[in-house]
Design a protein around this motif. Structure first.
Motif, PDB file in Angstrom:
ATOM      1  N   GLN A  23      45.036  36.667  39.390  1.00 19.67           N
ATOM      2  CA  GLN A  23      45.469  38.027  39.708  1.00 19.67           C
ATOM      3  C   GLN A  23      44.273  38.978  39.774  1.00 19.67           C
ATOM      4  OE1 GLN A  23      48.342  39.599  36.970  1.00 19.67           O
ATOM      5  NE2 GLN A  23      48.512  41.566  38.012  1.00 19.67           N
ATOM      6  N   ARG A  24      43.349  38.816  38.844  1.00 18.52           N
ATOM      7  CA  ARG A  24      42.162  39.674  38.867  1.00 18.52           C
ATOM      8  C   ARG A  24      41.240  39.344  40.036  1.00 18.52           C
ATOM      9  NH1 ARG A  24      40.008  40.246  32.590  1.00 18.52           N
ATOM     10  NH2 ARG A  24      41.986  40.920  31.666  1.00 18.52           N
ATOM     11  N   ALA A  25      41.068  38.059  40.326  1.00 16.36           N
ATOM     12  CA  ALA A  25      40.169  37.666  41.412  1.00 16.36           C
ATOM     13  C   ALA A  25      40.705  38.068  42.777  1.00 16.36           C
ATOM     14  CB  ALA A  25      39.934  36.152  41.369  1.00 16.36           C
ATOM     15  N   ASP A  26      42.038  38.038  42.949  1.00 18.54           N
ATOM     16  CA  ASP A  26      42.648  38.348  44.244  1.00 18.54           C
ATOM     17  C   ASP A  26      43.031  39.813  44.379  1.00 18.54           C
ATOM     18  OD1 ASP A  26      42.381  35.667  44.808  1.00 18.54           O
ATOM     19  OD2 ASP A  26      44.429  35.162  44.178  1.00 18.54           O
ATOM     20  N   ASP A  27      42.654  40.622  43.424  1.00 19.66           N
ATOM     21  CA  ASP A  27      42.969  42.049  43.489  1.00 19.66           C
ATOM     22  C   ASP A  27      42.253  42.673  44.689  1.00 19.66           C
ATOM     23  OD1 ASP A  27      43.595  44.672  43.119  1.00 19.66           O
ATOM     24  OD2 ASP A  27      42.569  44.906  41.200  1.00 19.66           O
ATOM     25  N   VAL A  67      29.356  40.170  42.582  1.00 22.26           N
ATOM     26  CA  VAL A  67      29.668  38.916  43.270  1.00 22.26           C
ATOM     27  C   VAL A  67      30.979  39.106  44.017  1.00 22.26           C
ATOM     28  CG1 VAL A  67      30.162  36.470  43.002  1.00 22.26           C
ATOM     29  CG2 VAL A  67      28.437  37.542  41.564  1.00 22.26           C
ATOM     30  N   ILE A  68      30.899  39.088  45.341  1.00 30.74           N
ATOM     31  CA  ILE A  68      32.088  39.301  46.160  1.00 30.74           C
ATOM     32  C   ILE A  68      32.964  38.058  46.163  1.00 30.74           C
ATOM     33  CG2 ILE A  68      32.895  39.873  48.486  1.00 30.74           C
ATOM     34  CD1 ILE A  68      30.154  41.283  48.874  1.00 30.74           C
ATOM     35  N   ASP A  69      32.355  36.905  46.350  1.00 25.68           N
ATOM     36  CA  ASP A  69      33.103  35.658  46.356  1.00 25.68           C
ATOM     37  C   ASP A  69      32.126  34.497  46.271  1.00 25.68           C
ATOM     38  OD1 ASP A  69      35.197  33.918  46.373  1.00 25.68           O
ATOM     39  OD2 ASP A  69      35.926  34.424  48.371  1.00 25.68           O
ATOM     40  N   VAL A  70      32.662  33.315  46.023  1.00 28.81           N
ATOM     41  CA  VAL A  70      31.894  32.077  45.964  1.00 28.81           C
ATOM     42  C   VAL A  70      32.641  31.046  46.797  1.00 28.81           C
ATOM     43  CG1 VAL A  70      31.013  30.246  44.477  1.00 28.81           C
ATOM     44  CG2 VAL A  70      30.981  32.601  43.675  1.00 28.81           C
ATOM     45  N   PHE A  71      31.930  30.323  47.641  1.00 25.54           N
ATOM     46  CA  PHE A  71      32.590  29.312  48.463  1.00 25.54           C
ATOM     47  C   PHE A  71      31.766  28.030  48.468  1.00 25.54           C
ATOM     48  CE2 PHE A  71      30.029  31.997  51.214  1.00 25.54           C
ATOM     49  CZ  PHE A  71      29.299  31.099  51.980  1.00 25.54           C
ATOM     50  N   ASP A  72      32.436  26.948  48.798  1.00 25.93           N
ATOM     51  CA  ASP A  72      31.842  25.616  48.760  1.00 25.93           C
ATOM     52  C   ASP A  72      30.933  25.418  49.967  1.00 25.93           C
ATOM     53  OD1 ASP A  72      31.247  23.085  48.006  1.00 25.93           O
ATOM     54  OD2 ASP A  72      33.235  22.230  48.348  1.00 25.93           O
ATOM     55  N   GLY A  73      29.754  24.807  49.740  1.00 26.30           N
ATOM     56  CA  GLY A  73      28.834  24.466  50.818  1.00 26.30           C
ATOM     57  C   GLY A  73      27.749  25.496  51.026  1.00 26.30           C
ATOM     58  N   ASN A 287      38.449  26.282  39.776  1.00 28.49           N
ATOM     59  CA  ASN A 287      38.271  26.789  38.411  1.00 28.49           C
ATOM     60  C   ASN A 287      36.912  27.456  38.233  1.00 28.49           C
ATOM     61  OD1 ASN A 287      40.764  25.659  37.911  1.00 28.49           O
ATOM     62  ND2 ASN A 287      39.937  23.830  36.921  1.00 28.49           N
ATOM     63  N   TYR A 288      35.891  26.853  38.838  1.00 24.37           N
ATOM     64  CA  TYR A 288      34.545  27.421  38.750  1.00 24.37           C
ATOM     65  C   TYR A 288      34.496  28.797  39.405  1.00 24.37           C
ATOM     66  CZ  TYR A 288      29.407  27.171  38.691  1.00 24.37           C
ATOM     67  OH  TYR A 288      28.072  27.396  38.459  1.00 24.37           O
ATOM     68  N   ARG A 289      35.151  28.927  40.557  1.00 25.35           N
ATOM     69  CA  ARG A 289      35.165  30.204  41.276  1.00 25.35           C
ATOM     70  C   ARG A 289      35.851  31.279  40.450  1.00 25.35           C
ATOM     71  NH1 ARG A 289      39.202  32.543  44.213  1.00 25.35           N
ATOM     72  NH2 ARG A 289      38.554  34.142  45.740  1.00 25.35           N
ATOM     73  N   LEU A 290      36.988  30.964  39.860  1.00 26.09           N
ATOM     74  CA  LEU A 290      37.697  31.962  39.061  1.00 26.09           C
ATOM     75  C   LEU A 290      36.855  32.421  37.882  1.00 26.09           C
ATOM     76  CD1 LEU A 290      41.354  30.566  38.954  1.00 26.09           C
ATOM     77  CD2 LEU A 290      40.490  32.512  40.260  1.00 26.09           C
ATOM     78  N   ARG A 291      36.197  31.470  37.227  1.00 31.73           N
ATOM     79  CA  ARG A 291      35.374  31.834  36.069  1.00 31.73           C
ATOM     80  C   ARG A 291      34.212  32.724  36.489  1.00 31.73           C
ATOM     81  NH1 ARG A 291      33.471  33.765  32.586  1.00 31.73           N
ATOM     82  NH2 ARG A 291      32.763  32.994  30.572  1.00 31.73           N
ATOM     83  N   ILE A 292      33.623  32.454  37.650  1.00 25.66           N
ATOM     84  CA  ILE A 292      32.493  33.256  38.131  1.00 25.66           C
ATOM     85  C   ILE A 292      32.950  34.669  38.475  1.00 25.66           C
ATOM     86  CG2 ILE A 292      30.840  33.517  40.017  1.00 25.66           C
ATOM     87  CD1 ILE A 292      30.672  30.447  40.100  1.00 25.66           C
ATOM     88  N   VAL A 294      35.533  36.369  37.445  1.00 26.73           N
ATOM     89  CA  VAL A 294      35.942  37.156  36.273  1.00 26.73           C
ATOM     90  C   VAL A 294      34.722  37.647  35.507  1.00 26.73           C
ATOM     91  CG1 VAL A 294      37.100  37.031  34.044  1.00 26.73           C
ATOM     92  CG2 VAL A 294      38.186  36.076  36.067  1.00 26.73           C
ATOM     93  N   ALA A 295      33.683  36.822  35.455  1.00 25.72           N
ATOM     94  CA  ALA A 295      32.491  37.179  34.673  1.00 25.72           C
ATOM     95  C   ALA A 295      31.538  38.093  35.434  1.00 25.72           C
ATOM     96  CB  ALA A 295      31.756  35.907  34.249  1.00 25.72           C
ATOM     97  N   THR A 296      31.427  37.934  36.756  1.00 23.91           N
ATOM     98  CA  THR A 296      30.410  38.677  37.519  1.00 23.91           C
ATOM     99  C   THR A 296      30.989  39.394  38.722  1.00 23.91           C
ATOM    100  OG1 THR A 296      29.895  36.760  38.918  1.00 23.91           O
ATOM    101  CG2 THR A 296      28.664  36.980  36.863  1.00 23.91           C
ATOM    102  N   GLY A 297      32.300  39.334  38.937  1.00 27.52           N
ATOM    103  CA  GLY A 297      32.874  39.920  40.135  1.00 27.52           C
ATOM    104  C   GLY A 297      33.329  41.347  40.005  1.00 27.52           C
ATOM    105  N   HIS A 298      32.940  42.034  38.945  1.00 21.04           N
ATOM    106  CA  HIS A 298      33.348  43.417  38.755  1.00 21.04           C
ATOM    107  C   HIS A 298      32.291  44.365  39.302  1.00 21.04           C
ATOM    108  CE1 HIS A 298      30.401  43.398  35.547  1.00 21.04           C
ATOM    109  NE2 HIS A 298      31.018  42.357  35.016  1.00 21.04           N
ATOM    110  N   LYS A 299      32.695  45.593  39.532  1.00 24.98           N
ATOM    111  CA  LYS A 299      31.761  46.616  39.972  1.00 24.98           C
ATOM    112  C   LYS A 299      30.949  47.122  38.777  1.00 24.98           C
ATOM    113  CE  LYS A 299      34.761  48.105  43.724  1.00 24.98           C
ATOM    114  NZ  LYS A 299      35.524  49.229  44.312  1.00 24.98           N
ATOM    115  N   PRO A 300      29.805  47.755  39.034  1.00 22.55           N
ATOM    116  CA  PRO A 300      28.972  48.204  37.906  1.00 22.55           C
ATOM    117  C   PRO A 300      29.698  49.130  36.942  1.00 22.55           C
ATOM    118  CG  PRO A 300      27.726  48.279  39.950  1.00 22.55           C
ATOM    119  CD  PRO A 300      29.145  47.954  40.322  1.00 22.55           C
TER     120      PRO A 300
END
Length: 319
Positions: A23-27, A67-73, A287-292, A294-300
């Motif tokens: 929910q937080r990541a997809d906000d 961090v806006i998003d993380v994707f594979d590759g 799971n790795y993306r969600l953890r990232i 939540v930890a670094t995807g917020h604004k300053p």
């Protein structure tokens, strides 16, 4: 009195917190308007005998470090697919894209601009740190090659060039008189053809490109560096450096003109590596993306306030 200890497995705990993390990541309000985006890859799983090395790419706001998003590759197709999936309104705000001298990223960004998925005025910039790093690598390779040719073995303690391997990579303005003396003496003793010296001078010329904020001055310095490295009598390491500088000429000048770097992207990557290190690695990209995020995807301004530590006060002595 009985003490009951409840033991829960990882899957039990994760199933409880995963909905909240999603929910937080997809906000939609988590990421606002972004004018500069930086891309950089990091290793998710190292290579083994049965699998190839797996990379993930982080998209970071170059102005805020979010961090806006993380994707594979890390290939052109991976970046193209991710950008294409973003909302059109968000994509139309992008003005500068910054990346390392990686041909896959550049190919994807050019294709996105040509297809209208990014604004026509979007500019691509390369990270100054990695450009200077290429010049440092040229020094190291020239030093190692000269070491083998003059002594017949790898660098050892007591060899002139091996003793100044760190001084060669240090900025000229940071050298003290003793450092200059050591540098001159070692080059005189271990560099008979002055090839290491030429690479050192090329490194300083490369650094000078990013010491100005004037694009015209940067163009002149970059052209002079390419001409210096392209000399037929220059060491092979400099000729290879000249080819890279020539291919990334426009992106290097854009970095100077827009004052864009991947510094905050690299800082975000360091946090991503810390997350993986604390968890002893991840095997599931979701799971790795969600953890990232939540930890670094917020604004300053969304940082969690730190707890105030009470200092110990010495009690007053009674008279």
């Amino acid at each position: 009195m009985w003490l009951v200890v409840w033991r829960s497995g990882w899957h039990t705990v994760w199933s409880a917190v995963e909905p909240e993390l999603k929910q937080r990541a997809d906000d939609p309000d988590r990421v606002g308007a972004t004018f500069g985006v930086g891309f950089d890859e990091t290793v998710m799983n190292s290579a083994t005998r049965r699998r190839r090395c797996r990379y993930i790419t982080a998209a970071v706001d170059t102005a805020t470090g979010q961090v806006i998003d993380v994707f594979d590759g890390r290939d052109a197709n991976d970046l193209h697919k991710w950008v294409s999936a973003q909302p059109r309104g968000w994509r139309q705000n992008i003005r500068v894209v910054c990346c390392d001298p990686h041909e896959g990223y550049r190919k994807a960004i050019r294709a996105l601009i040509a297809q209208g998925l990014l604004p026509a005025g979007t500019r691509l910039a390369t990270d100054p740190f990695h450009i200077v790093r290429l010049a440092n690598q040229a020094i190291t390779r020239a030093r190692q090659r000269t070491q083998q040719q003059t002594t017949g073995h790898r660098g050892r303690k007591g060899d002139p060039l091996y003793g100044i391997r760190k001084l060669l990579l240090m900025a000229a303005e940071r050298l003290d008189p003793r450092g200059w003396q050591r540098l001159h003496q070692a080059l005189k003793a271990g560099d008979p053809c002055d090839e290491v010296l030429e690479c050192w001078q090329a490194k300083e010329q490369t650094r000078s490109i990013f010491k100005t904020t004037n694009p015209q001055t940067a163009v002149q310095r970059l052209d002079d560096t390419i001409a210096y490295c392209s000399d037929p009598d220059a060491p092979p390491e400099l000729q290879a450096l000249a080819g890279t500088l020539n291919r990334w000429h426009t992106e290097t000048i854009t970095s100077v003109a827009t004052a864009t770097t991947n510094a905050r992207t690299e800082a975000a990557n360091a946090k991503i590596k810390d997350i993986k290190r604390k968890a002893r690695g991840y095997t599931n990209i979701g799971n790795y993306r969600l953890r990232i995020l939540v930890a670094t995807g917020h604004k300053p301004h969304q940082n969690t306030p730190t707890t105030r530590i009470r200092t110990h006060k010495t009690p007053l002595k009674r008279e």
